[in-house]
Design a protein around this motif. Structure first.
Motif, PDB file in Angstrom:
ATOM      1  N   LYS A 163      34.783  15.081 -19.215  1.00 41.06           N
ATOM      2  CA  LYS A 163      35.264  15.687 -20.336  1.00 41.06           C
ATOM      3  C   LYS A 163      36.492  16.101 -20.600  1.00 41.06           C
ATOM      4  N   GLU A 164      36.904  16.977 -19.409  1.00 43.17           N
ATOM      5  CA  GLU A 164      38.393  17.584 -19.427  1.00 43.17           C
ATOM      6  C   GLU A 164      39.461  16.827 -19.019  1.00 43.17           C
ATOM      7  N   ARG A 165      38.983  15.900 -17.874  1.00 44.04           N
ATOM      8  CA  ARG A 165      40.057  15.169 -17.072  1.00 44.04           C
ATOM      9  C   ARG A 165      40.172  13.654 -17.270  1.00 44.04           C
ATOM     10  N   GLY A 166      39.044  13.235 -17.677  1.00 45.03           N
ATOM     11  CA  GLY A 166      38.940  11.714 -17.947  1.00 45.03           C
ATOM     12  C   GLY A 166      38.290  11.101 -16.684  1.00 45.03           C
ATOM     13  N   ARG A 167      37.979   9.529 -16.665  1.00 44.95           N
ATOM     14  CA  ARG A 167      37.613   9.294 -15.313  1.00 44.95           C
ATOM     15  C   ARG A 167      38.412   9.114 -14.374  1.00 44.95           C
ATOM     16  N   ALA A 168      38.432   9.030 -13.184  1.00 43.58           N
ATOM     17  CA  ALA A 168      38.950   8.881 -11.892  1.00 43.58           C
ATOM     18  C   ALA A 168      39.241   7.296 -11.607  1.00 43.58           C
ATOM     19  N   LYS A 169      40.282   6.716 -11.343  1.00 48.07           N
ATOM     20  CA  LYS A 169      40.528   5.716 -10.729  1.00 48.07           C
ATOM     21  C   LYS A 169      40.069   5.613  -9.301  1.00 48.07           C
ATOM     22  N   ILE A 170      40.415   6.464  -8.435  1.00 50.31           N
ATOM     23  CA  ILE A 170      39.852   6.617  -7.099  1.00 50.31           C
ATOM     24  C   ILE A 170      39.282   7.853  -6.791  1.00 50.31           C
ATOM     25  N   ILE A 171      37.982   7.773  -6.007  1.00 53.47           N
ATOM     26  CA  ILE A 171      37.306   9.041  -5.761  1.00 53.47           C
ATOM     27  C   ILE A 171      37.278   8.911  -4.075  1.00 53.47           C
ATOM     28  N   LEU A 172      37.443   9.822  -3.748  1.00 52.91           N
ATOM     29  CA  LEU A 172      37.816   9.930  -2.066  1.00 52.91           C
ATOM     30  C   LEU A 172      36.747  10.800  -1.314  1.00 52.91           C
ATOM     31  N   SER A 173      36.298  10.585  -0.396  1.00 54.21           N
ATOM     32  CA  SER A 173      35.320  11.513   0.386  1.00 54.21           C
ATOM     33  C   SER A 173      35.504  11.237   1.941  1.00 54.21           C
ATOM     34  N   THR A 174      36.180  12.085   2.763  1.00 54.61           N
ATOM     35  CA  THR A 174      36.560  11.737   4.091  1.00 54.61           C
ATOM     36  C   THR A 174      35.822  12.747   4.968  1.00 54.61           C
ATOM     37  N   ASN A 175      34.995  12.404   5.789  1.00 51.48           N
ATOM     38  CA  ASN A 175      34.257  13.201   6.631  1.00 51.48           C
ATOM     39  C   ASN A 175      33.431  14.256   5.957  1.00 51.48           C
ATOM     40  N   THR A 176      32.958  13.598   4.567  1.00 55.47           N
ATOM     41  CA  THR A 176      32.219  14.726   3.972  1.00 55.47           C
ATOM     42  C   THR A 176      30.974  14.007   3.248  1.00 55.47           C
ATOM     43  N   PHE A 177      31.099  12.596   2.926  1.00 54.99           N
ATOM     44  CA  PHE A 177      30.102  11.920   2.542  1.00 54.99           C
ATOM     45  C   PHE A 177      28.682  11.904   3.259  1.00 54.99           C
ATOM     46  N   ALA A 178      28.762  12.164   4.833  1.00 57.41           N
ATOM     47  CA  ALA A 178      27.701  12.358   5.620  1.00 57.41           C
ATOM     48  C   ALA A 178      27.180  13.619   5.526  1.00 57.41           C
ATOM     49  N   HIS A 179      28.044  14.585   4.786  1.00 56.52           N
ATOM     50  CA  HIS A 179      27.388  15.988   4.636  1.00 56.52           C
ATOM     51  C   HIS A 179      26.379  15.977   3.611  1.00 56.52           C
ATOM     52  N   ILE A 180      26.071  15.061   2.512  1.00 58.78           N
ATOM     53  CA  ILE A 180      25.354  15.079   1.292  1.00 58.78           C
ATOM     54  C   ILE A 180      24.002  14.531   1.769  1.00 58.78           C
ATOM     55  N   ASP A 181      23.196  15.662   1.292  1.00 59.12           N
ATOM     56  CA  ASP A 181      21.628  15.344   1.358  1.00 59.12           C
ATOM     57  C   ASP A 181      21.072  14.580   0.088  1.00 59.12           C
ATOM     58  N   LEU A 193      31.734   9.628 -13.212  1.00 59.14           N
ATOM     59  CA  LEU A 193      33.166   9.814 -13.026  1.00 59.14           C
ATOM     60  C   LEU A 193      34.036   8.872 -12.841  1.00 59.14           C
ATOM     61  N   LEU A 194      33.479   7.926 -12.265  1.00 62.65           N
ATOM     62  CA  LEU A 194      34.218   6.589 -11.608  1.00 62.65           C
ATOM     63  C   LEU A 194      34.777   5.794 -12.666  1.00 62.65           C
ATOM     64  N   ASP A 195      35.667   5.306 -12.967  1.00 62.10           N
ATOM     65  CA  ASP A 195      36.308   4.160 -13.982  1.00 62.10           C
ATOM     66  C   ASP A 195      35.684   2.941 -13.726  1.00 62.10           C
ATOM     67  N   ASP A 196      35.643   2.219 -14.459  1.00 61.60           N
ATOM     68  CA  ASP A 196      34.686   0.935 -14.373  1.00 61.60           C
ATOM     69  C   ASP A 196      35.307   0.056 -13.226  1.00 61.60           C
ATOM     70  N   ASP A 197      36.797   0.089 -13.105  1.00 58.74           N
ATOM     71  CA  ASP A 197      37.447  -0.829 -12.158  1.00 58.74           C
ATOM     72  C   ASP A 197      38.128   0.323 -11.172  1.00 58.74           C
ATOM     73  N   GLY A 198      37.400   1.496 -11.065  1.00 59.69           N
ATOM     74  CA  GLY A 198      37.827   2.204 -10.065  1.00 59.69           C
ATOM     75  C   GLY A 198      37.130   2.083  -8.685  1.00 59.69           C
ATOM     76  N   VAL A 199      37.662   3.070  -7.734  1.00 63.15           N
ATOM     77  CA  VAL A 199      36.994   2.619  -6.555  1.00 63.15           C
ATOM     78  C   VAL A 199      36.715   4.065  -5.899  1.00 63.15           C
TER      79      VAL A 199
END
Length: 411
Positions: A163-181, A193-199
């Motif tokens: 709502k405040e920033r718009g959608r993201a073209k790129i979303i990153l997660s380095t050495n943190t995705f493995a932390h997610i339960d 949050l990811l744009d339809d053509d985002g990555v």
């Protein structure tokens, strides 16, 4: 610390979970102790690693409360590790070029730490936003002029960001995705949050490398999942996403850099994901055999390392540990290496200096103490940065000092 036991696989929800590796009682590896805490009660839960025999995700099922794990004096700062600073700067340039990023796009980093990775994009003129739950780390990023929100990445928090920033073209997660339960909530946040053509781009240790190189020390409570491509395809398919490219990288003993898009995206796919799935099948990662073989090698490693250190101590050799890392604390706890073996630890992080390792209670000093003492051996428990450490300690080596590198092969 409260621990919740998952009764089902966090990807496919199967109850077919096989315990293949028991690492014993291990204190929470990121909870470095102050002197006054040494005589206080310290939790040391049994650290057991399971594999789902349905989708073949390797995982921890006893999960600590993330609010307690990440919100209290989190000790890891990327900027102290020059190998990772170089790696992230290079990646930022490659990603910016590959996806033609410019000032109209937004790059979001989940678990952005002190902002090193995002700074690479910012220098290239791309707007950035960090998501960092650890308040002490987020404040460092803000001080470094990296726009950072001190929150967890969830479906709910992404609504406000969008709502405040718009959608993201790129979303990153380095050495943190493995932390997610809760991967379902995380993926719903991505979808939102990811744009339809985002990555969505994430990097984590690759299970193939972890198993083949005996890297048991990457398995601990902070890292709840150990990823191969096969189970990841199952996960993303459930949320109308797919892996369109993957690259193997050398960091942390062998990792995968994974590129994910929404199914409706027009970004073309490469053959790389299929090649790695074929490799995983060839290695039998959809059977129990390689997991139990890994467990046997881990047990043999423990015998070899403790025998070597015991032999050196019987010769009155002085041994110091280098790298008070989370994975190093797994190694020390599993092998029962304490102050009777290591005189002390050294680490570049000023946060850890003056504290003690969790569970084993070894004092931690700045690396400068090495040249003051010239111990006979440095045990590089942060072996994934062994090359960087050896370069830093050229003078120690000139003065006759020797290194012990435990993994992937004791030498």
């Amino acid at each position: 610390m409260k621990i919740t036991r998952n009764r089902k696989c966090r990807i496919c929800k199967s109850t077919k979970l096989e315990n293949f590796l028991a690492l014993g009682k291990v204190a929470f590896v990121s909870s470095f102790l102050k002197k006054e805490q040494l005589n206080q009660f310290e939790q040391k839960p049994d650290l057991n690693i399971y594999v789902c025999t349905n989708c073949w995700l390797a995982q921890v099922i006893d999960v600590p409360d993330p609010n307690e794990l990440f919100l209290k004096d989190y000790p890891y700062l990327t900027s102290f590790i020059s190998t990772m600073v170089t790696h992230f700067n290079k990646l930022a340039k490659e990603i910016t070029g590959r996806f033609s990023l410019n000032k109209s796009h937004l790059v979001v980093d989940i678990g952005s730490n002190d902002g090193v990775f995002l700074n690479g994009f910012k220098k290239l003129g791309v707007p950035v936003l960090g998501i960092e739950p650890a308040p002490n780390i987020a404040s460092v990023a803000v001080a470094n002029n990296i726009d950072t929100l001190n929150i967890f990445f969830t479906q709910e928090t992404t609504k406000k960001i969008r709502k405040e920033r718009g959608r993201a073209k790129i979303i990153l997660s380095t050495n943190t995705f493995a932390h997610i339960d809760n991967l379902d909530d995380f993926c719903l946040g991505l979808e939102n949050l990811l744009d339809d053509d985002g990555v969505f781009i994430f990097e984590n240790p690759y299970l193939v490398d972890t198993l083949l190189n005996n890297e048991f020390d990457t398995m601990y409570y902070d890292h709840v999942s150990y990823y191969a491509i096969s189970p990841l395809t199952v996960l993303f398919k459930r949320f109308n996403m797919e892996i369109f490219d993957v690259q193997r990288t050398p960091v942390h003993g062998g990792s995968i850099l994974v590129f994910v898009k929404k199914l409706r995206s027009k970004i073309p796919s490469t053959n790389a994901p299929k090649k790695l799935i074929n490799l995983e099948r060839k290695l039998g990662l959809n059977t129990l055999k390689p997991y139990y073989e890994f467990a046997k090698r881990v047990e043999l490693f423990k015998e070899k390392l403790t025998s070597l250190l015991g032999s050196l101590k019987s010769q009155d050799k002085r041994i110091v540990g280098y790298g008070a890392s989370a994975r190093g604390n797994v190694l020390l706890s599993y092998c029962k290496i304490g102050v009777e073996t290591l005189d002390y630890m050294v680490d570049k992080s000023t946060f850890k200096q003056g504290r003690y390792t969790p569970g084993t209670h070894i004092p931690i000093f700045a690396p400068g103490k090495i040249l003051e003492d010239i111990p006979d051996y440095l045990l590089i428990v942060a072996w994934n940065f062994a090359d960087e450490i050896k370069k830093q300690q050229r003078e120690y080596r000139k003065r006759g000092g020797k290194f012990i590198i435990p993994i992937p092969e004791l030498k």
